[in-house]
Design a protein around this motif. Sequence first.
Motif, PDB file in Angstrom:
ATOM      1  N   ARG A  31       0.851  -1.172   0.000  1.00 53.40           N
ATOM      2  CA  ARG A  31       0.000   0.000   0.000  1.00 53.40           C
ATOM      3  C   ARG A  31       0.894   1.231   0.000  1.00 53.40           C
ATOM      4  NH1 ARG A  31      -4.629  -1.825   4.363  1.00 53.40           N
ATOM      5  NH2 ARG A  31      -4.148  -4.012   4.327  1.00 53.40           N
ATOM      6  N   GLN A  32       0.641   2.138  -0.883  1.00 56.33           N
ATOM      7  CA  GLN A  32       1.418   3.365  -0.941  1.00 56.33           C
ATOM      8  C   GLN A  32       0.648   4.473  -0.242  1.00 56.33           C
ATOM      9  OE1 GLN A  32       4.451   3.547  -1.970  1.00 56.33           O
ATOM     10  NE2 GLN A  32       4.552   1.471  -2.749  1.00 56.33           N
ATOM     11  N   SER A  33       1.307   5.216   0.599  1.00 61.87           N
ATOM     12  CA  SER A  33       0.655   6.306   1.312  1.00 61.87           C
ATOM     13  C   SER A  33       0.849   7.610   0.558  1.00 61.87           C
ATOM     14  CB  SER A  33       1.241   6.441   2.717  1.00 61.87           C
ATOM     15  OG  SER A  33       0.741   7.581   3.353  1.00 61.87           O
ATOM     16  N   THR A  34      -0.189   8.430   0.595  1.00 62.03           N
ATOM     17  CA  THR A  34      -0.084   9.760  -0.001  1.00 62.03           C
ATOM     18  C   THR A  34       0.231  10.796   1.073  1.00 62.03           C
ATOM     19  OG1 THR A  34      -2.474  10.061   0.261  1.00 62.03           O
ATOM     20  CG2 THR A  34      -1.704   9.167  -1.839  1.00 62.03           C
ATOM     21  N   ASN A  35       0.483  10.330   2.292  1.00 59.34           N
ATOM     22  CA  ASN A  35       0.762  11.226   3.407  1.00 59.34           C
ATOM     23  C   ASN A  35       2.253  11.532   3.449  1.00 59.34           C
ATOM     24  OD1 ASN A  35       1.022  12.569   5.817  1.00 59.34           O
ATOM     25  ND2 ASN A  35      -0.354  11.209   6.942  1.00 59.34           N
ATOM     26  N   SER A  36       2.628  12.727   3.008  1.00 61.52           N
ATOM     27  CA  SER A  36       4.042  13.091   2.943  1.00 61.52           C
ATOM     28  C   SER A  36       4.671  13.219   4.319  1.00 61.52           C
ATOM     29  CB  SER A  36       4.205  14.406   2.178  1.00 61.52           C
ATOM     30  OG  SER A  36       3.499  15.452   2.823  1.00 61.52           O
ATOM     31  N   SER A  37       3.840  13.376   5.365  1.00 59.96           N
ATOM     32  CA  SER A  37       4.389  13.524   6.712  1.00 59.96           C
ATOM     33  C   SER A  37       5.040  12.237   7.207  1.00 59.96           C
ATOM     34  CB  SER A  37       3.293  13.950   7.692  1.00 59.96           C
ATOM     35  OG  SER A  37       2.346  12.918   7.885  1.00 59.96           O
ATOM     36  N   LEU A  38       4.745  11.115   6.555  1.00 61.96           N
ATOM     37  CA  LEU A  38       5.336   9.838   6.955  1.00 61.96           C
ATOM     38  C   LEU A  38       6.775   9.710   6.488  1.00 61.96           C
ATOM     39  CD1 LEU A  38       2.401   7.378   6.125  1.00 61.96           C
ATOM     40  CD2 LEU A  38       2.986   8.375   8.346  1.00 61.96           C
ATOM     41  N   PHE A  41      10.063   6.412   1.674  1.00 61.08           N
ATOM     42  CA  PHE A  41      10.569   5.082   2.025  1.00 61.08           C
ATOM     43  C   PHE A  41      11.499   4.505   0.963  1.00 61.08           C
ATOM     44  CE2 PHE A  41       7.005   5.933   4.674  1.00 61.08           C
ATOM     45  CZ  PHE A  41       7.362   5.404   5.893  1.00 61.08           C
ATOM     46  N   GLY A  42      11.984   5.369   0.097  1.00 62.65           N
ATOM     47  CA  GLY A  42      12.981   4.959  -0.875  1.00 62.65           C
ATOM     48  C   GLY A  42      12.466   3.908  -1.831  1.00 62.65           C
ATOM     49  N   SER A  43      13.224   2.828  -1.981  1.00 66.58           N
ATOM     50  CA  SER A  43      12.872   1.775  -2.932  1.00 66.58           C
ATOM     51  C   SER A  43      11.884   0.764  -2.359  1.00 66.58           C
ATOM     52  CB  SER A  43      14.140   1.037  -3.373  1.00 66.58           C
ATOM     53  OG  SER A  43      14.769   0.418  -2.258  1.00 66.58           O
ATOM     54  N   CYS A  44      11.474   0.938  -1.111  1.00 71.48           N
ATOM     55  CA  CYS A  44      10.626  -0.053  -0.441  1.00 71.48           C
ATOM     56  C   CYS A  44       9.197   0.439  -0.245  1.00 71.48           C
ATOM     57  CB  CYS A  44      11.216  -0.414   0.928  1.00 71.48           C
ATOM     58  SG  CYS A  44      12.856  -1.169   0.837  1.00 71.48           S
ATOM     59  N   THR A  45       8.294  -0.508  -0.056  1.00 73.86           N
ATOM     60  CA  THR A  45       6.916  -0.179   0.275  1.00 73.86           C
ATOM     61  C   THR A  45       6.833   0.230   1.746  1.00 73.86           C
ATOM     62  OG1 THR A  45       6.442  -2.482   0.852  1.00 73.86           O
ATOM     63  CG2 THR A  45       5.992  -1.807  -1.415  1.00 73.86           C
ATOM     64  N   LEU A  46       5.680   0.727   2.145  1.00 79.20           N
ATOM     65  CA  LEU A  46       5.473   1.064   3.549  1.00 79.20           C
ATOM     66  C   LEU A  46       5.643  -0.183   4.413  1.00 79.20           C
ATOM     67  CD1 LEU A  46       2.253   3.270   3.359  1.00 79.20           C
ATOM     68  CD2 LEU A  46       4.570   4.066   3.781  1.00 79.20           C
ATOM     69  N   ASN A  67       5.247  -7.665   3.306  1.00 81.91           N
ATOM     70  CA  ASN A  67       5.986  -7.668   2.045  1.00 81.91           C
ATOM     71  C   ASN A  67       7.330  -8.356   2.271  1.00 81.91           C
ATOM     72  OD1 ASN A  67       7.551  -7.139  -0.200  1.00 81.91           O
ATOM     73  ND2 ASN A  67       6.963  -4.988  -0.364  1.00 81.91           N
ATOM     74  N   LEU A  68       7.403  -9.630   1.871  1.00 81.56           N
ATOM     75  CA  LEU A  68       8.625 -10.402   2.093  1.00 81.56           C
ATOM     76  C   LEU A  68       9.658 -10.199   0.990  1.00 81.56           C
ATOM     77  CD1 LEU A  68       7.016 -13.659   3.490  1.00 81.56           C
ATOM     78  CD2 LEU A  68       8.524 -12.080   4.718  1.00 81.56           C
ATOM     79  N   VAL A  69       9.340  -9.341   0.038  1.00 80.12           N
ATOM     80  CA  VAL A  69      10.322  -8.996  -0.993  1.00 80.12           C
ATOM     81  C   VAL A  69      11.226  -7.880  -0.477  1.00 80.12           C
ATOM     82  CG1 VAL A  69      10.651  -8.125  -3.333  1.00 80.12           C
ATOM     83  CG2 VAL A  69       8.787  -9.721  -2.858  1.00 80.12           C
ATOM     84  N   ASP A  70      10.615  -6.779  -0.051  1.00 77.55           N
ATOM     85  CA  ASP A  70      11.400  -5.652   0.460  1.00 77.55           C
ATOM     86  C   ASP A  70      11.918  -5.898   1.874  1.00 77.55           C
ATOM     87  OD1 ASP A  70      10.906  -4.346  -1.891  1.00 77.55           O
ATOM     88  OD2 ASP A  70       9.351  -3.035  -1.087  1.00 77.55           O
ATOM     89  N   TYR A  71      11.167  -6.696   2.645  1.00 74.76           N
ATOM     90  CA  TYR A  71      11.527  -6.950   4.046  1.00 74.76           C
ATOM     91  C   TYR A  71      11.592  -8.465   4.258  1.00 74.76           C
ATOM     92  CZ  TYR A  71       9.889  -2.116   4.222  1.00 74.76           C
ATOM     93  OH  TYR A  71       9.699  -0.773   3.979  1.00 74.76           O
ATOM     94  N   ASN A  72      12.650  -9.063   3.755  1.00 73.70           N
ATOM     95  CA  ASN A  72      12.770 -10.520   3.726  1.00 73.70           C
ATOM     96  C   ASN A  72      13.264 -11.051   5.069  1.00 73.70           C
ATOM     97  OD1 ASN A  72      12.884 -13.166   2.937  1.00 73.70           O
ATOM     98  ND2 ASN A  72      14.740 -12.945   1.702  1.00 73.70           N
TER      99      ASN A  72
END
Length: 314
Positions: A31-38, A41-46, A67-72
């Motif tokens: 899920r991609q957030s549109t909240n810039s205050s967060l 996150f570079g190349s990774c998802t939230l 997400n076991l791809v970005d956070y294996n």
Amino acid sequence: MLTSSQIGGAVALFFLASSGDVLARPLLYSRQSTNSSLGDFGSCTLPEITFAVGFDNRKETSFEPTNLVDYNHGSADGIDIITNFMCDQLVNSCKADATAQATCKTAQAAADAQLPGTGFQADAFNAVFGIKTNFGAVDVVTDQGTTLGVDADDTATSSVSSVAAAATTAASATTSTASSCFQSAASTDSASQIGDFGSCTIPQIEFGVGFDDRTETAFQPTNQVDYNHGSADNIGVITQFMCNTLVNSCGANALAQSTCASAITAAAAATAPTGQQADAFNAVFGIQTNFAAVDVISNTGINLGPDGTGAASA
């Protein structure tokens, strides 16, 4: 008409989805957030965490990155193992910016403020990133296969309603005086984690009936001295006021202001308008509350249950 490459890709995906390894885990989604205050996150998802039975052939419930791809990383009984890894991953691999890294630390604190070993920890972590999940409804299961209920107290889900009813009764007896009695739960986090709030106490919100002579449940600041604002049906009115007060009156530092912005996001991600929103806001500051057990009451006095769906807890 599908091209040969599209057909080939679809066939490959079918066989991949049919494998036992994939079916043993929830389907990957991001899920991609549109909240810039967060932050960025570079190349990774939230960062997001899942809580369930069966990860890595475990009998017990455990946590793992969604997400076991970005956070294996494999599953773990303790959520801290997963949150530490994911926040480190933002620095070492994802190249997330400083704001995103700070948001992740805030999410760790929110998870730690919840009951250990329960889905509430995953929900609190995810909520800081604006992701709404309901792993708090998942029964905790031991490594012996024993079901302990959602709050790990040996009470299965079927009897949780009676616990909520008792909590609601107690809450109803005390909320009429809540507006005049300031009671603040202690935070488990240090200033280095959540910031310096200047001349004010750590922001905290309560949810109940009877605030300002209202018939319905509403939200209000717990500390009416530092955060002097009447109650509101919409928690956003209260959270925005409190975060603005940190800037305009309290002299809070940038980290505290950022933490408050994350708390606004967490509250907005929880079910509205229920006590879950107050709990999510408070958890970001390391404060554990249980306003989720309080039944939602309409302005006509109708009991809508703790999730506001019309099913009373009693």
